[in-house]
Scaffold this motif. Structure first.
Motif, PDB file in Angstrom:
ATOM      1  N   MET A   1      -1.362  -0.534   4.288  1.00  0.00           N
ATOM      2  CA  MET A   1      -1.748  -0.183   2.419  1.00  0.00           C
ATOM      3  C   MET A   1      -3.626  -0.518   2.239  1.00  0.00           C
ATOM      4  O   MET A   1      -3.676  -1.364   2.917  1.00  0.00           O
ATOM      5  CB  MET A   1      -1.205  -0.678   1.364  1.00  0.00           C
ATOM      6  CG  MET A   1      -1.282  -0.477   0.182  1.00  0.00           C
ATOM      7  SD  MET A   1       0.175  -1.487  -0.812  1.00  0.00           S
ATOM      8  CE  MET A   1       1.115  -0.835  -1.290  1.00  0.00           C
ATOM      9  N   HIS A   2      -3.609   0.418   1.414  1.00  0.00           N
ATOM     10  CA  HIS A   2      -5.152   0.454   1.292  1.00  0.00           C
ATOM     11  C   HIS A   2      -5.568  -1.341   0.464  1.00  0.00           C
ATOM     12  O   HIS A   2      -5.269  -1.205  -0.371  1.00  0.00           O
ATOM     13  CB  HIS A   2      -6.410   1.603  -0.133  1.00  0.00           C
ATOM     14  CG  HIS A   2      -7.568   1.211   0.380  1.00  0.00           C
ATOM     15  ND1 HIS A   2      -8.276   0.309  -0.883  1.00  0.00           N
ATOM     16  CD2 HIS A   2      -8.702   1.818   0.892  1.00  0.00           C
ATOM     17  CE1 HIS A   2      -9.787   0.650  -0.890  1.00  0.00           C
ATOM     18  NE2 HIS A   2      -9.814   1.332   0.882  1.00  0.00           N
ATOM     19  N   PRO A   3      -6.629  -2.124   0.676  1.00  0.00           N
ATOM     20  CA  PRO A   3      -6.818  -3.628   0.039  1.00  0.00           C
ATOM     21  C   PRO A   3      -7.189  -3.513  -1.341  1.00  0.00           C
ATOM     22  O   PRO A   3      -6.219  -4.515  -2.229  1.00  0.00           O
ATOM     23  CB  PRO A   3      -7.652  -4.678   0.660  1.00  0.00           C
ATOM     24  CG  PRO A   3      -7.819  -3.580   2.745  1.00  0.00           C
ATOM     25  CD  PRO A   3      -7.542  -2.053   2.138  1.00  0.00           C
ATOM     26  N   ALA A   4      -7.117  -2.354  -1.620  1.00  0.00           N
ATOM     27  CA  ALA A   4      -7.689  -2.384  -3.378  1.00  0.00           C
ATOM     28  C   ALA A   4      -6.724  -1.686  -3.951  1.00  0.00           C
ATOM     29  O   ALA A   4      -5.683  -2.484  -5.387  1.00  0.00           O
ATOM     30  CB  ALA A   4      -8.678  -0.905  -3.585  1.00  0.00           C
ATOM     31  N   LYS A   5      -5.441  -1.009  -3.707  1.00  0.00           N
ATOM     32  CA  LYS A   5      -4.235  -0.503  -3.979  1.00  0.00           C
ATOM     33  C   LYS A   5      -3.135  -1.577  -3.281  1.00  0.00           C
ATOM     34  O   LYS A   5      -2.510  -2.245  -4.994  1.00  0.00           O
ATOM     35  CB  LYS A   5      -3.713   0.745  -2.855  1.00  0.00           C
ATOM     36  CG  LYS A   5      -2.306   1.356  -3.369  1.00  0.00           C
ATOM     37  CD  LYS A   5      -1.991   2.791  -2.524  1.00  0.00           C
ATOM     38  CE  LYS A   5      -1.297   3.083  -3.415  1.00  0.00           C
ATOM     39  NZ  LYS A   5      -1.250   4.468  -2.510  1.00  0.00           N
ATOM     40  N   GLU A   6      -3.317  -2.460  -2.832  1.00  0.00           N
ATOM     41  CA  GLU A   6      -1.966  -3.788  -2.630  1.00  0.00           C
ATOM     42  C   GLU A   6      -3.373  -4.821  -3.333  1.00  0.00           C
ATOM     43  O   GLU A   6      -1.550  -5.205  -4.465  1.00  0.00           O
ATOM     44  CB  GLU A   6      -2.241  -3.840  -0.913  1.00  0.00           C
ATOM     45  CG  GLU A   6      -1.783  -5.529  -0.903  1.00  0.00           C
ATOM     46  CD  GLU A   6      -1.478  -6.454   0.334  1.00  0.00           C
ATOM     47  OE1 GLU A   6      -0.946  -6.440   0.758  1.00  0.00           O
ATOM     48  OE2 GLU A   6      -2.269  -5.885   1.069  1.00  0.00           O
ATOM     49  N   GLU A   7      -4.308  -5.013  -4.199  1.00  0.00           N
ATOM     50  CA  GLU A   7      -4.767  -6.056  -5.391  1.00  0.00           C
ATOM     51  C   GLU A   7      -4.117  -5.488  -6.747  1.00  0.00           C
ATOM     52  O   GLU A   7      -3.216  -6.317  -7.273  1.00  0.00           O
ATOM     53  CB  GLU A   7      -5.669  -6.305  -5.259  1.00  0.00           C
ATOM     54  CG  GLU A   7      -5.889  -7.187  -6.555  1.00  0.00           C
ATOM     55  CD  GLU A   7      -5.807  -8.453  -6.021  1.00  0.00           C
ATOM     56  OE1 GLU A   7      -6.416  -9.164  -7.068  1.00  0.00           O
ATOM     57  OE2 GLU A   7      -6.354  -9.083  -4.501  1.00  0.00           O
ATOM     58  N   THR A   8      -3.825  -3.903  -6.636  1.00  0.00           N
ATOM     59  CA  THR A   8      -3.400  -3.563  -7.434  1.00  0.00           C
ATOM     60  C   THR A   8      -2.071  -3.398  -7.608  1.00  0.00           C
ATOM     61  O   THR A   8      -1.371  -3.696  -9.192  1.00  0.00           O
ATOM     62  CB  THR A   8      -3.856  -1.843  -7.602  1.00  0.00           C
ATOM     63  OG1 THR A   8      -5.318  -1.665  -7.695  1.00  0.00           O
ATOM     64  CG2 THR A   8      -3.465  -1.325  -9.396  1.00  0.00           C
ATOM     65  N   MET A   9      -1.188  -3.371  -7.375  1.00  0.00           N
ATOM     66  CA  MET A   9       0.170  -3.275  -7.078  1.00  0.00           C
ATOM     67  C   MET A   9       0.880  -4.832  -7.543  1.00  0.00           C
ATOM     68  O   MET A   9       1.494  -5.042  -7.736  1.00  0.00           O
ATOM     69  CB  MET A   9       0.917  -2.377  -6.379  1.00  0.00           C
ATOM     70  CG  MET A   9       0.604  -1.217  -5.960  1.00  0.00           C
ATOM     71  SD  MET A   9       0.877  -0.070  -7.410  1.00  0.00           S
ATOM     72  CE  MET A   9       3.180  -0.345  -6.987  1.00  0.00           C
ATOM     73  N   LEU A  10       0.240  -6.078  -7.019  1.00  0.00           N
ATOM     74  CA  LEU A  10       0.398  -7.155  -7.206  1.00  0.00           C
ATOM     75  C   LEU A  10       0.138  -8.198  -7.796  1.00  0.00           C
ATOM     76  O   LEU A  10       0.379  -8.989  -8.851  1.00  0.00           O
ATOM     77  CB  LEU A  10       0.012  -8.064  -6.046  1.00  0.00           C
ATOM     78  CG  LEU A  10       0.623  -7.228  -4.120  1.00  0.00           C
ATOM     79  CD1 LEU A  10      -0.106  -8.470  -2.979  1.00  0.00           C
ATOM     80  CD2 LEU A  10       1.905  -7.869  -4.185  1.00  0.00           C
ATOM     81  N   ASN A  11      -0.546  -7.298  -8.761  1.00  0.00           N
ATOM     82  CA  ASN A  11      -1.444  -8.161 -10.138  1.00  0.00           C
ATOM     83  C   ASN A  11      -2.011  -7.388 -11.043  1.00  0.00           C
ATOM     84  O   ASN A  11      -2.881  -7.183 -11.014  1.00  0.00           O
ATOM     85  CB  ASN A  11      -2.961  -9.214  -9.604  1.00  0.00           C
ATOM     86  CG  ASN A  11      -3.168  -9.757  -7.981  1.00  0.00           C
ATOM     87  OD1 ASN A  11      -2.646 -10.876  -8.452  1.00  0.00           O
ATOM     88  ND2 ASN A  11      -3.561  -9.631  -7.057  1.00  0.00           N
ATOM     89  N   LEU A  12      -0.087  -7.039 -11.295  1.00  0.00           N
ATOM     90  CA  LEU A  12      -0.653  -6.096 -12.355  1.00  0.00           C
ATOM     91  C   LEU A  12      -0.582  -6.898 -13.655  1.00  0.00           C
ATOM     92  O   LEU A  12      -0.184  -7.845 -14.285  1.00  0.00           O
ATOM     93  CB  LEU A  12       1.601  -5.165 -11.803  1.00  0.00           C
ATOM     94  CG  LEU A  12       1.744  -4.538 -10.930  1.00  0.00           C
ATOM     95  CD1 LEU A  12       2.771  -4.053 -10.868  1.00  0.00           C
ATOM     96  CD2 LEU A  12       0.470  -3.496 -11.184  1.00  0.00           C
ATOM     97  N   ASN A  13      -0.850  -6.481 -14.813  1.00  0.00           N
ATOM     98  CA  ASN A  13      -1.124  -6.475 -16.409  1.00  0.00           C
ATOM     99  C   ASN A  13      -0.831  -6.227 -17.390  1.00  0.00           C
ATOM    100  O   ASN A  13       0.375  -4.814 -16.714  1.00  0.00           O
ATOM    101  CB  ASN A  13      -2.465  -6.992 -16.376  1.00  0.00           C
ATOM    102  CG  ASN A  13      -3.304  -5.503 -16.452  1.00  0.00           C
ATOM    103  OD1 ASN A  13      -3.096  -5.119 -16.703  1.00  0.00           O
ATOM    104  ND2 ASN A  13      -5.015  -6.255 -15.853  1.00  0.00           N
ATOM    105  N   GLU A  14      -0.537  -6.089 -18.266  1.00  0.00           N
ATOM    106  CA  GLU A  14      -0.122  -5.511 -19.551  1.00  0.00           C
ATOM    107  C   GLU A  14      -1.093  -4.210 -19.344  1.00  0.00           C
ATOM    108  O   GLU A  14      -0.203  -3.099 -20.132  1.00  0.00           O
ATOM    109  CB  GLU A  14      -0.367  -6.055 -20.894  1.00  0.00           C
ATOM    110  CG  GLU A  14      -1.791  -6.144 -21.665  1.00  0.00           C
ATOM    111  CD  GLU A  14      -2.047  -7.110 -22.602  1.00  0.00           C
ATOM    112  OE1 GLU A  14      -2.140  -6.224 -23.753  1.00  0.00           O
ATOM    113  OE2 GLU A  14      -1.801  -8.633 -22.172  1.00  0.00           O
ATOM    114  N   ASP A  15      -1.765  -3.972 -18.891  1.00  0.00           N
ATOM    115  CA  ASP A  15      -2.542  -2.356 -18.322  1.00  0.00           C
ATOM    116  C   ASP A  15      -1.967  -1.954 -17.744  1.00  0.00           C
ATOM    117  O   ASP A  15      -2.232  -0.298 -17.509  1.00  0.00           O
ATOM    118  CB  ASP A  15      -4.295  -2.712 -19.044  1.00  0.00           C
ATOM    119  CG  ASP A  15      -4.538  -3.566 -20.337  1.00  0.00           C
ATOM    120  OD1 ASP A  15      -3.877  -3.235 -21.614  1.00  0.00           O
ATOM    121  OD2 ASP A  15      -5.429  -3.786 -19.973  1.00  0.00           O
ATOM    122  N   THR A  16      -1.681  -2.106 -16.829  1.00  0.00           N
ATOM    123  CA  THR A  16      -1.094  -1.577 -15.915  1.00  0.00           C
ATOM    124  C   THR A  16       0.235  -1.495 -15.128  1.00  0.00           C
ATOM    125  O   THR A  16       0.336  -0.235 -14.573  1.00  0.00           O
ATOM    126  CB  THR A  16      -2.592  -2.114 -14.278  1.00  0.00           C
ATOM    127  OG1 THR A  16      -1.839  -3.313 -14.044  1.00  0.00           O
ATOM    128  CG2 THR A  16      -3.360  -2.119 -14.134  1.00  0.00           C
TER     129      THR A  16
END
Length: 296
Positions: A1-16
């Motif tokens: 998995m691309h590091p940026a994508k992994e970061e997005t999926m692991l650190n979800l917030n109210e906007d994502t």
């Protein structure tokens, strides 16, 4: 998995979070399921954002739904009551039952229908001992073109004068104020039952407490339930209401249609429509049903 994508999926917030959940459905081949779940997630998340839902309120909602499920039984369907009182049942019914002018309108099914109601011959007393003033019901079942529908299957059910359906009694030993009949060769029907009276939906559970908090009453106007089936025609699920009822404009489940309101005249003691002698005043209801042909 691309590091940026992994970061997005692991650190979800109210906007994502919403898009992350939707991405999990992307593989679905069932397009209808995908459509429903996508819309459900989007609307649930939008609701939580709009009202700024707190964790305390979220837990209260979970507890409410849990209790709603726990009170359900063979004799009681609390989730149908919840759907009815929120207007969802009427919304879904209306979307699925667009009928041409002249056809009898449909309304909500309700939670007290049973599939194995006893069969009676025309003219029988389907009250079968249920408490209530005598009422003689008659009419016809026809197609939109006026054709009489012979041998149409009619299921009928109602509450007694105490406001309870037979299945609500713990000591039920036989069905009362409910039955299945078939129209005659000319599409006519007639039977004896009891006068329909207004009654409250069950309100000793979570749905009742919800109505109380909302300042709403649990009452339904007096009505008689019908489910009518005839080959080549759409099944009709409907009620017939008493014109003089005080709850017609505030039905707890939003089921009233003006075309389904009828007169239930009272008659003095004497000879009833079926030729028998009634020693007390009795009521009559005459109502004709018009079914919509199935689309070919």
């Amino acid at each position: 998995m691309h590091p940026a994508k992994e970061e997005t999926m692991l650190n979800l917030n109210e906007d994502t979070i919403t898009q992350a959940v939707l991405s999990r459905h992307a593989w679905l081949t069932d397009q209808r399921l995908r459509e429903i779940m996508t819309s459900l997630v989007q609307h649930l998340h939008a609701f939580a954002r709009e009202v700024k839902l707190t964790e305390k309120e979220w837990f209260a909602g979970i507890d409410f739904l849990t209790e709603t499920g726990q009170i359900c039984s063979d004799q009681r369907q609390e989730f149908i009551l919840l759907s009815d009182t929120l207007g969802l049942s009427t919304l879904v019914m209306a979307q699925q039952n667009h009928k041409p002018a002249g056809c009898t309108e449909a309304t909500v099914f309700g939670p007290f229908h049973v599939e194995d109601a006893p069969q009676y011959p025309l003219g029988a007393d389907i009250a079968n001992g249920a408490k209530g003033e005598p009422c003689f019901v008659s009419g016809s079942v026809r197609g939109r073109n006026g054709r009489p529908l012979a041998h149409a299957r009619m299921e009928v059910w109602q509450a007694d004068e105490n406001g309870f359906y037979d299945v609500q009694y713990a000591d039920l030993d036989q069905y009362r104020a409910r039955g299945t009949l078939f129209t005659d060769a000319e599409g006519r029907y007639h039977f004896r039952s009891i006068l329909a009276n207004p009654y409250p939906i069950p309100h000793d559970g979570p749905v009742g407490r919800m109505l109380e908090k909302l300042g709403r009453h649990p009452w339904r106007p007096a009505h008689l339930h019908f489910r009518i089936q005839a080959e080549g025609y759409e099944t009709l699920i409907t009620h017939v209401f008493r014109r003089d009822d005080v709850y017609l404009d505030s039905d707890a489940v939003f089921g009233v249609r003006s075309t389904l309101i009828a007169d239930w005249p009272c008659h003095p003691a004497g000879t009833a429509p079926d030729g028998t002698q009634c020693e007390q005043p009795f009521y009559t209801l005459d109502y004709d049903f018009v079914l919509n042909p199935l689309r070919k």
